[in-house]
Design a protein around this motif. Structure first.
Motif, mmCIF file in Angstrom:
data_model
loop_
_atom_site.group_PDB
_atom_site.id
_atom_site.type_symbol
_atom_site.label_atom_id
_atom_site.label_comp_id
_atom_site.label_asym_id
_atom_site.label_seq_id
_atom_site.Cartn_x
_atom_site.Cartn_y
_atom_site.Cartn_z
ATOM 1 N N GLN A 8 0.842 -1.317 0.068
ATOM 2 C CA GLN A 8 0.075 0.037 0.142
ATOM 3 C C GLN A 8 0.861 1.116 -0.144
ATOM 4 O OE1 GLN A 8 -3.426 0.478 0.192
ATOM 5 N NE2 GLN A 8 -3.324 -1.369 -0.743
ATOM 6 N N LEU A 9 1.898 1.225 0.833
ATOM 7 C CA LEU A 9 2.835 2.455 0.942
ATOM 8 C C LEU A 9 3.597 2.312 -0.572
ATOM 9 C CD1 LEU A 9 4.440 4.564 2.179
ATOM 10 C CD2 LEU A 9 5.990 2.669 2.981
ATOM 11 N N ALA A 10 3.862 1.469 -1.252
ATOM 12 C CA ALA A 10 4.570 1.538 -2.514
ATOM 13 C C ALA A 10 3.295 2.067 -3.570
ATOM 14 C CB ALA A 10 4.845 0.068 -3.166
ATOM 15 N N LYS A 29 13.401 4.480 -9.763
ATOM 16 C CA LYS A 29 13.968 5.082 -8.759
ATOM 17 C C LYS A 29 13.572 5.942 -7.987
ATOM 18 C CE LYS A 29 18.848 7.067 -8.079
ATOM 19 N NZ LYS A 29 19.956 7.826 -8.973
ATOM 20 N N ASP A 30 12.797 7.083 -8.527
ATOM 21 C CA ASP A 30 11.999 8.105 -7.749
ATOM 22 C C ASP A 30 10.832 7.526 -7.076
ATOM 23 O OD1 ASP A 30 13.336 10.200 -9.369
ATOM 24 O OD2 ASP A 30 11.647 9.827 -10.868
ATOM 25 N N ILE A 31 10.361 6.598 -7.349
ATOM 26 C CA ILE A 31 9.440 5.887 -6.408
ATOM 27 C C ILE A 31 10.145 5.014 -5.163
ATOM 28 C CG2 ILE A 31 7.619 4.002 -6.173
ATOM 29 C CD1 ILE A 31 7.139 4.269 -9.303
ATOM 30 N N ALA A 32 11.255 4.421 -5.481
ATOM 31 C CA ALA A 32 11.866 3.611 -4.398
ATOM 32 C C ALA A 32 12.443 4.755 -3.242
ATOM 33 C CB ALA A 32 13.148 3.187 -5.108
ATOM 34 N N GLN A 33 12.874 5.726 -3.728
ATOM 35 C CA GLN A 33 13.478 7.217 -3.012
ATOM 36 C C GLN A 33 12.220 7.569 -1.983
ATOM 37 O OE1 GLN A 33 15.215 9.947 -5.626
ATOM 38 N NE2 GLN A 33 17.346 9.238 -5.511
ATOM 39 N N SER A 41 14.742 -3.239 -4.385
ATOM 40 C CA SER A 41 13.939 -3.533 -3.233
ATOM 41 C C SER A 41 12.566 -3.303 -4.146
ATOM 42 C CB SER A 41 13.797 -3.094 -2.118
ATOM 43 O OG SER A 41 15.309 -3.256 -1.741
ATOM 44 N N LEU A 42 12.229 -2.324 -4.839
ATOM 45 C CA LEU A 42 10.884 -2.093 -5.254
ATOM 46 C C LEU A 42 10.274 -3.130 -6.317
ATOM 47 C CD1 LEU A 42 8.912 0.450 -5.501
ATOM 48 C CD2 LEU A 42 9.825 1.125 -7.673
ATOM 49 N N TYR A 43 11.190 -3.829 -6.937
ATOM 50 C CA TYR A 43 10.850 -4.982 -7.599
ATOM 51 C C TYR A 43 10.123 -5.977 -6.837
ATOM 52 C CZ TYR A 43 13.124 -2.405 -11.259
ATOM 53 O OH TYR A 43 13.595 -1.449 -12.105
ATOM 54 N N TYR A 44 9.970 -6.041 -5.578
ATOM 55 C CA TYR A 44 9.296 -6.664 -4.536
ATOM 56 C C TYR A 44 7.873 -6.525 -4.675
ATOM 57 C CZ TYR A 44 8.558 -9.471 -0.563
ATOM 58 O OH TYR A 44 7.826 -10.600 0.644
#
Length: 208
Positions: A8-10, A29-33, A41-44
């Motif tokens: 949900q946070l993602a 990268k922007d989303i991960a930051q 880790s975002l690909y999780y």
């Protein structure tokens, strides 16, 4: 569970980034930051930026369509259903603000099959609203010459326009906007005393 909360946070982080920079101006990268994690880790949570956009758009529209189903199914009078619809629509921008804005502005960058599901939900919302206007006509609250399809589209446009303002300005008085939008749809722009005066004058002229 923890994964669900993180996902949900993602989604919310992706919504915030897409709302600010647009789909093409954003990166994973922007989303991960925004989440405070490493890009890998975002690909999780998302396999691609496109998948992130799809999830954001679905998150933005799904619940507010479900609310419309509930409103349309009630036995409330037309005026109450109309105000409930406007309240739900505008409140969705305050609660899921960036996600709904991204749905409206960026969904066309999704592939056709992904857009089809979103279009289906959007069409259902409009059709339910059309039925509410038709109910208003059938019980005599609205004039029978009204184009219910046009009225539904116009009200959605009104709410989406102010919804965009709600996203930009968190200090906007939501209750005041709901009252004003409802009043505009129900009562229009013409001052009622002028309407009555014109009707009386027409009646007098026809009887001279």
């Amino acid at each position: 569970n923890r994964y669900r909360n993180q996902r949900q946070l993602a989604i919310r982080s992706a919504a915030s980034v897409f709302a600010e920079k647009g789909f093409h101006g954003s990166s994973t990268k922007d989303i991960a930051q925004k989440m405070g994690i490493q890009q890998g880790s975002l690909y999780y949570y998302f396999r691609s930026k496109e998948e992130a956009l799809g999830e954001v758009c679905l998150f933005g529209i799904k619940e507010y369509v479900e609310r419309m189903r509930v409103i349309a199914a009630t036995n409330q009078p037309f005026e109450a259903k109309l105000m409930a619809t406007i309240t739900s629509h505008l409140s969705s921008y305050r609660e899921r603000n960036e996600a709904l804005k991204v749905h409206n502005d960026e969904r066309f960058y999704l592939p056709r099959d992904k857009r089809a599901k979103l279009k289906e939900l959007g069409s259902e919302y409009r059709q339910q609203l059309e039925e509410i206007f038709k109910e208003g006509v059938s019980v005599g609250v609205l004039r029978d010459s009204i184009d219910c399809h046009f009225a539904a589209q116009a009200m959605i446009g009104l709410c989406n326009g102010w919804g965009d303002m709600i996203v930009r300005d968190r200090n906007l008085d939501l209750f005041d906007l709901i009252q004003k939008c409802t009043d505009l749809v129900l009562n229009g722009l013409i001052e009622r005393r002028r309407k009555k005066r014109k009707i009386n004058n027409d009646f007098k002229n026809n009887n001279l």
